[in-house]
Design a protein around this motif. Structure first.
Motif, mmCIF file in Angstrom:
data_model
loop_
_atom_site.group_PDB
_atom_site.id
_atom_site.type_symbol
_atom_site.label_atom_id
_atom_site.label_comp_id
_atom_site.label_asym_id
_atom_site.label_seq_id
_atom_site.Cartn_x
_atom_site.Cartn_y
_atom_site.Cartn_z
ATOM 1 N N VAL A 1 0.842 -1.205 0.000
ATOM 2 C CA VAL A 1 0.000 0.000 0.000
ATOM 3 C C VAL A 1 0.879 1.257 0.000
ATOM 4 C CG1 VAL A 1 -1.925 -1.163 1.168
ATOM 5 C CG2 VAL A 1 -0.224 0.036 2.528
ATOM 6 N N PRO A 2 0.462 2.290 -0.750
ATOM 7 C CA PRO A 2 1.247 3.527 -0.775
ATOM 8 C C PRO A 2 1.083 4.368 0.488
ATOM 9 C CG PRO A 2 -0.640 3.724 -2.228
ATOM 10 C CD PRO A 2 -0.627 2.307 -1.719
ATOM 11 N N ASP A 3 -0.030 4.201 1.210
ATOM 12 C CA ASP A 3 -0.295 4.973 2.426
ATOM 13 C C ASP A 3 -0.810 3.996 3.484
ATOM 14 O OD1 ASP A 3 -1.453 6.519 4.497
ATOM 15 O OD2 ASP A 3 -1.891 8.164 3.097
ATOM 16 N N LEU A 4 0.058 3.622 4.395
ATOM 17 C CA LEU A 4 -0.264 2.598 5.390
ATOM 18 C C LEU A 4 -1.398 3.024 6.317
ATOM 19 C CD1 LEU A 4 0.640 -0.230 6.272
ATOM 20 C CD2 LEU A 4 2.303 0.861 7.791
ATOM 21 N N ALA A 5 -1.355 4.259 6.788
ATOM 22 C CA ALA A 5 -2.398 4.739 7.710
ATOM 23 C C ALA A 5 -3.760 4.776 7.022
ATOM 24 C CB ALA A 5 -2.028 6.112 8.256
ATOM 25 N N ALA A 6 -3.794 5.229 5.777
ATOM 26 C CA ALA A 6 -5.066 5.306 5.047
ATOM 27 C C ALA A 6 -5.620 3.904 4.790
ATOM 28 C CB ALA A 6 -4.882 6.053 3.729
ATOM 29 N N ALA A 7 -4.749 2.962 4.428
ATOM 30 C CA ALA A 7 -5.196 1.587 4.185
ATOM 31 C C ALA A 7 -5.747 0.975 5.470
ATOM 32 C CB ALA A 7 -4.058 0.743 3.631
ATOM 33 N N ALA A 8 -5.053 1.172 6.584
ATOM 34 C CA ALA A 8 -5.516 0.636 7.871
ATOM 35 C C ALA A 8 -6.869 1.237 8.235
ATOM 36 C CB ALA A 8 -4.488 0.915 8.958
ATOM 37 N N ALA A 9 -7.039 2.520 7.982
ATOM 38 C CA ALA A 9 -8.305 3.185 8.300
ATOM 39 C C ALA A 9 -9.450 2.627 7.454
ATOM 40 C CB ALA A 9 -8.174 4.697 8.091
ATOM 41 N N ARG A 10 -9.180 2.299 6.189
ATOM 42 C CA ARG A 10 -10.233 1.710 5.335
ATOM 43 C C ARG A 10 -10.660 0.350 5.867
ATOM 44 N NH1 ARG A 10 -7.526 4.549 1.436
ATOM 45 N NH2 ARG A 10 -6.015 2.913 0.984
ATOM 46 N N TYR A 11 -9.695 -0.454 6.314
ATOM 47 C CA TYR A 11 -10.055 -1.773 6.840
ATOM 48 C C TYR A 11 -10.798 -1.651 8.167
ATOM 49 C CZ TYR A 11 -7.896 -4.702 3.339
ATOM 50 O OH TYR A 11 -7.626 -5.343 2.170
ATOM 51 N N ALA A 12 -10.368 -0.717 9.012
ATOM 52 C CA ALA A 12 -11.010 -0.547 10.325
ATOM 53 C C ALA A 12 -12.361 0.134 10.210
ATOM 54 C CB ALA A 12 -10.095 0.263 11.242
ATOM 55 N N GLY A 13 -12.472 1.107 9.311
ATOM 56 C CA GLY A 13 -13.705 1.881 9.180
ATOM 57 C C GLY A 13 -14.744 1.185 8.328
ATOM 58 N N PRO A 14 -14.748 1.439 7.014
ATOM 59 C CA PRO A 14 -15.801 0.882 6.156
ATOM 60 C C PRO A 14 -15.909 -0.646 6.198
ATOM 61 C CG PRO A 14 -14.537 2.534 4.960
ATOM 62 C CD PRO A 14 -13.842 2.319 6.272
ATOM 63 N N LEU A 15 -14.778 -1.326 6.310
ATOM 64 C CA LEU A 15 -14.832 -2.796 6.317
ATOM 65 C C LEU A 15 -15.050 -3.381 7.704
ATOM 66 C CD1 LEU A 15 -12.049 -3.566 3.681
ATOM 67 C CD2 LEU A 15 -14.524 -3.780 3.396
ATOM 68 N N GLY A 16 -14.847 -2.593 8.742
ATOM 69 C CA GLY A 16 -15.129 -3.027 10.106
ATOM 70 C C GLY A 16 -14.238 -4.131 10.637
ATOM 71 N N ALA A 17 -13.001 -4.185 10.164
ATOM 72 C CA ALA A 17 -12.081 -5.245 10.594
ATOM 73 C C ALA A 17 -11.275 -4.813 11.815
ATOM 74 C CB ALA A 17 -11.127 -5.595 9.459
ATOM 75 N N ARG A 18 -10.742 -5.807 12.515
ATOM 76 C CA ARG A 18 -9.830 -5.550 13.636
ATOM 77 C C ARG A 18 -8.429 -5.357 13.060
ATOM 78 N NH1 ARG A 18 -10.052 -10.111 17.111
ATOM 79 N NH2 ARG A 18 -7.962 -10.723 16.547
ATOM 80 N N VAL A 19 -7.873 -4.171 13.258
ATOM 81 C CA VAL A 19 -6.601 -3.790 12.655
ATOM 82 C C VAL A 19 -5.557 -3.636 13.753
ATOM 83 C CG1 VAL A 19 -5.447 -1.986 11.314
ATOM 84 C CG2 VAL A 19 -7.795 -2.648 10.754
ATOM 85 N N GLY A 20 -4.392 -4.230 13.521
ATOM 86 C CA GLY A 20 -3.303 -4.157 14.493
ATOM 87 C C GLY A 20 -2.536 -2.845 14.392
ATOM 88 N N VAL A 21 -1.418 -2.813 15.078
ATOM 89 C CA VAL A 21 -0.561 -1.627 15.096
ATOM 90 C C VAL A 21 0.602 -1.829 14.122
ATOM 91 C CG1 VAL A 21 -1.160 -1.061 17.479
ATOM 92 C CG2 VAL A 21 0.818 -2.499 17.015
ATOM 93 N N PRO A 22 1.178 -0.736 13.619
ATOM 94 C CA PRO A 22 2.312 -0.863 12.706
ATOM 95 C C PRO A 22 3.514 -1.519 13.391
ATOM 96 C CG PRO A 22 1.415 1.361 12.649
ATOM 97 C CD PRO A 22 0.766 0.653 13.798
ATOM 98 N N GLN A 23 4.187 -2.378 12.630
ATOM 99 C CA GLN A 23 5.417 -3.036 13.087
ATOM 100 C C GLN A 23 6.488 -2.782 12.046
ATOM 101 O OE1 GLN A 23 3.319 -7.096 13.303
ATOM 102 N NE2 GLN A 23 5.107 -7.319 14.614
ATOM 103 N N ASP A 24 7.619 -2.207 12.447
ATOM 104 C CA ASP A 24 8.755 -2.054 11.543
ATOM 105 C C ASP A 24 9.551 -3.350 11.543
ATOM 106 O OD1 ASP A 24 8.064 0.562 11.024
ATOM 107 O OD2 ASP A 24 9.536 1.425 12.400
ATOM 108 N N LEU A 25 9.856 -3.836 10.354
ATOM 109 C CA LEU A 25 10.682 -5.030 10.181
ATOM 110 C C LEU A 25 11.890 -4.656 9.336
ATOM 111 C CD1 LEU A 25 7.846 -7.601 9.394
ATOM 112 C CD2 LEU A 25 8.958 -7.194 11.587
ATOM 113 N N PRO A 26 12.917 -4.047 9.956
ATOM 114 C CA PRO A 26 14.060 -3.546 9.191
ATOM 115 C C PRO A 26 14.775 -4.631 8.383
ATOM 116 C CG PRO A 26 14.240 -2.941 11.517
ATOM 117 C CD PRO A 26 13.018 -3.781 11.377
#
Length: 134
Positions: free
Chosen positions: A12-37
């Motif tokens: 996804v080009p915008d992680l926060a926006a994608a997470a918000a779409r899944y949590a909002g309109p789709l009503g899914a349980r969304v986790g927190v961002p994890q950096d995996l260097p």
């Protein structure tokens, strides 16, 4: 050999926006961002009743996801992850059958703290496959 579908990864080009779409309109349980260097990504997992969706975003300019998003600016499905009982046995069997294992063939620790490997998409109908130790 492959077991349960562990997740489908979407770059996804915008992680926060994608997470918000899944949590909002789709009503899914969304986790927190994890950096995996070690993988060059930041991920957020979306939990579903039967599997997960992994939202991927580049972590740094050298990220393989950065290149994917340059070719696909709106994002898209990046890979499919299946569980295997024994990742080393799966690797050896696949390599013996001619499948190309990406990297040096040594499993690395993935987002769930378990060993993972990636298989070349050219060997699997254009789909990048991730194998994760169950």
């Amino acid at each position: 050999m492959i077991g349960r579908l562990n997740h489908i990864a979407i770059a996804v080009p915008d992680l926060a926006a994608a997470a918000a779409r899944y949590a909002g309109p789709l009503g899914a349980r969304v986790g927190v961002p994890q950096d995996l260097p070690e993988h060059g990504v930041t991920v957020i997992f979306v939990d579903l009743p039967n599997t997960r969706v992994e939202l991927l975003h580049p972590l740094g300019a050298g990220s393989p996801i950065a290149g994917f998003l340059q070719r696909n600016p709106n994002g898209g499905i990046h890979h499919v992850c299946y569980e295997v009982d024994d990742i080393h046995a799966a690797r050896d069997r696949l390599a013996g059958e001619g499948a190309r294992i990406l990297g040096d063939g040594t499993p690395r620790i993935g987002a769930h703290g378990k060993p993972v490997l990636f298989l070349h998409p050219g060997d699997f109908d254009g789909t990048l496959i991730e194998l994760e130790q169950a």
